[in-house]
Design an enzyme around this catalytic site. Structure first.
Site, PDB file in Angstrom:
ATOM      1  N   ASP A  61       9.662   4.922 -10.747  1.00 16.20           N
ATOM      2  CA  ASP A  61       9.205   5.421 -12.043  1.00 16.20           C
ATOM      3  C   ASP A  61       9.830   6.766 -12.401  1.00 16.20           C
ATOM      4  O   ASP A  61      10.016   7.083 -13.583  1.00 16.20           O
ATOM      5  CB  ASP A  61       7.686   5.561 -12.043  1.00 16.20           C
ATOM      6  N   LYS A  67      -1.069  -4.495  -2.780  1.00  9.84           N
ATOM      7  CA  LYS A  67      -2.319  -3.940  -2.242  1.00  9.84           C
ATOM      8  C   LYS A  67      -2.473  -2.526  -2.786  1.00  9.84           C
ATOM      9  O   LYS A  67      -2.153  -1.554  -2.131  1.00  9.84           O
ATOM     10  CB  LYS A  67      -2.317  -3.910  -0.716  1.00  9.84           C
ATOM     11  N   SER A  95       0.794  -1.209   0.000  1.00  9.00           N
ATOM     12  CA  SER A  95       0.000   0.000   0.000  1.00  9.00           C
ATOM     13  C   SER A  95       0.834   1.270   0.000  1.00  9.00           C
ATOM     14  O   SER A  95       1.435   1.608  -1.004  1.00  9.00           O
ATOM     15  CB  SER A  95      -0.952  -0.047   1.196  1.00  9.00           C
TER      16      SER A  95
END
Length: 539
Positions: free
Chosen positions: A397, A411, A386
């Site tokens: 990224d 999650k 999460s």
């Protein structure tokens, strides 16, 4: 601090908001905390009595149905919720059975039909709340077992049945548990120690920095033998914590025994606002190692402080940062965004998307970098979930960090916490979050750039594979090869199997991280890019 773009973030970034929809606190995972001898700023009173009351129950269930209908990520039929919940309540007494027959709900006791409830024709939450409360009252009238259950036991069973078929992260918490949840998120009023029970009383296992306990001179190894004159040896853990709790600025008198003192000493401690520690820092040579165990309202500020401390401790020789998110199950969304923003200079950090119009949120970075361009390595494992996945994906990224370890939990959903009339909480999944490159993290997780759970299982093998380009940045193909969260099960399993999830936290991860921070070529190979200021960093 990063700010949301697009639709306004009406949920609020922290704290609990009033019932006006949809102003709520947003969480992305609950995380376990060590038991701290701390307390809420004041005592909350439960507005629902111990015995079942049909009027109070109607109000509670109506609000619950409203919240699920408005917030939950998928549409759910009220009838399905009601029948599932009432069947769960009926499980408390084997003689009671609840069945749906067309547009009616039938209740049977010892095989005899006792009541038939017409199901509401519309999806009106108030009508369903009234029907549910009436059905529970009817069940109590025929079942001594149900009659002997407290209101909270019935509520818990009803909501458990309603929510169990939604998803694993939507849940109900009664007033007591909700109070503890709020304390973990928002902080406590207390003294700031971690405790353990011993024969003589309460042993202090650790003392939080900058806490009332620290200021009063309490130390690890001290044994509290009395609290406000009451012997501590007679207390259980829950009682001990409760005794150490109190309002902020109130005082508690402790009798403390120390090994180096012949007699116990009296120490008065003024309680303060305590937010459980989630960030730990230590120096690894010329590298700052920072472990984050969860994300509560103080995590980003704690990160900011320890980054500053690392820069002061190590000075211009600071080579880089290792951010350990292994076994971190998540926490508050806004804190994950702000932690990411400490390192990311520009671009998207995360976006969230669900059924509710306000679930479409876009969080972008502000143009600063407390790491000053130094290399960052993030450690993850199968228990990184999460909020920790948001940070790992954002840094990966953006090219700001190399991720090492095994595939994370996956999650990728956002929960919102909704206050209920009984002071309980309903936690509902309301959105999925997407990495900056666009892929949905739900069920997929973050794949590390350097996998330590594959065929290469020791330090030399991992480095050899990396040097010979047998490891590549796997996340480059996430969106192109697997779409936006719509990959088939086989493709998804194959992706995750390329770096199998592992719950262990081996020293290998840190060893590889430290090598990458000091080897520019390896860092470049793993990341595919080099932070802008890497060439200027002293090694």
């Amino acid at each position: 601090m990063a700010t949301p773009k697009g639709k306004p973030n009406r949920l609020g970034r922290t704290g609990m908001a009033p019932r006006k929809l949809p102003a709520r606190a947003v969480r992305i995972a609950a995380f376990s905390m060590l038991v701290l001898a701390v307390a809420c700023a004041g005592k909350e009173q439960n507005t629902v009595s111990g015995e079942y009351n049909s009027f109070e129950a109607t109000r509670l269930f109506s609000v619950g149905y409203h919240d699920i209908a408005d917030i939950y990520i998928e549409e759910v039929a009220m009838a399905d919720l009601a029948v599932a919940g009432l069947r769960e309540v009926a499980e408390m007494d084997p003689t009671v059975a609840v069945e749906r027959h067309g547009d009616d709900l039938s209740m049977r006791v010892k095989g005899r039909e006792t009541h038939v409830f017409p199901l509401p024709k519309s999806e009106d939450p108030d009508r369903w709340g009234s029907m549910t409360a009436s059905a529970l009252e009817a069940g109590q009238s025929y079942s001594p077992t149900l009659r002997n259950k407290s209101a909270e036991e019935l509520y818990e069973s009803m909501f458990e049945g309603m929510l169990v078929h939604l998803d694993p992260y939507s849940r109900y918490a009664g007033a007591d548990r909700a109070r503890e949840n709020r304390a973990n998120r928002d902080g406590f009023g207390g003294i700031g120690v971690r405790i353990g029970m011993v024969d003589a009383g309460i042993e202090i296992l650790s003392v939080m920095q900058d806490s009332p306990a620290k200021s009063a001179g309490l130390a690890e190894g001290d044994v509290i033998v009395a609290i406000d004159g009451e012997p501590a040896a007679m207390l259980g853990r829950a009682e001990a914590v409760e005794k150490l709790r109190g309002r902020i600025d109130s005082r508690v008198a402790l009798t403390v025994r120390r090994e180096d003192l012949e007699y116990p000493v009296q120490i008065a401690v003024r309680r303060g606002h305590i937010v459980p520690q989630t960030v730990e820092y230590r120096r690894e040579g010329d590298t700052a190692y920072i472990r984050v165990s969860g994300f509560n309202q103080n995590t980003a500020e704690s990160m900011r402080r320890v980054i500053g401390k690392a820069r002061r401790d190590i000075g211009p020789d600071l080579a880089g940062f290792v951010l350990d998110l292994r076994d971190n199950p998540g926490g508050l969304l806004d804190q994950a965004v702000d932690v990411s923003d400490l390192f990311v200079r520009e671009g998207r950090i995360v976006s969230t998307h669900g059924r509710h119009p306000d679930s479409h949120q876009y969080f972008d970075a502000d143009p600063d970098d407390l790491g000053e361009g130094r290399p960052v390595v993030v450690l993850v494992n199968a228990a990184s979930a999460s909020a920790s996945e948001i940070v790992a994906a954002a840094l990966q990224d953006s090219g700001r960090a190399v991720v090492i370890g095994s595939t994370s939990f996956g999650k990728g959903t956002v929960q919102t916490v909704l206050r209920l009339p009984n002071r309980g909480e309903l936690t509902l999944t309301w959105a999925r979050f997407h990495a900056p490159s666009g892929y949905a993290l739900s069920r997929r997780g973050v794949l590390p750039d350097v996998c330590t759970s594959g065929k290469a299982e020791d330090f030399d093998d991992v480095l050899a594979d990396l040097r010979h380009s047998r490891m590549t940045r796997q996340t480059r193909t996430h969106s192109a090869a697997y779409g936006d969260g719509q990959a088939g099960e086989e493709a998804l399993e194959a992706l995750r199997a390329s770096c199998p999830g592992r719950r262990a936290s081996p020293s290998l991860d840190l060893d590889v991280a430290l090598r990458l921070i000091h080897d520019r070529e390896l860092y470049r190979t793993a990341a595919g890019t080099v932070p802008a200021k890497l060439a200027q960093v002293h090694h």
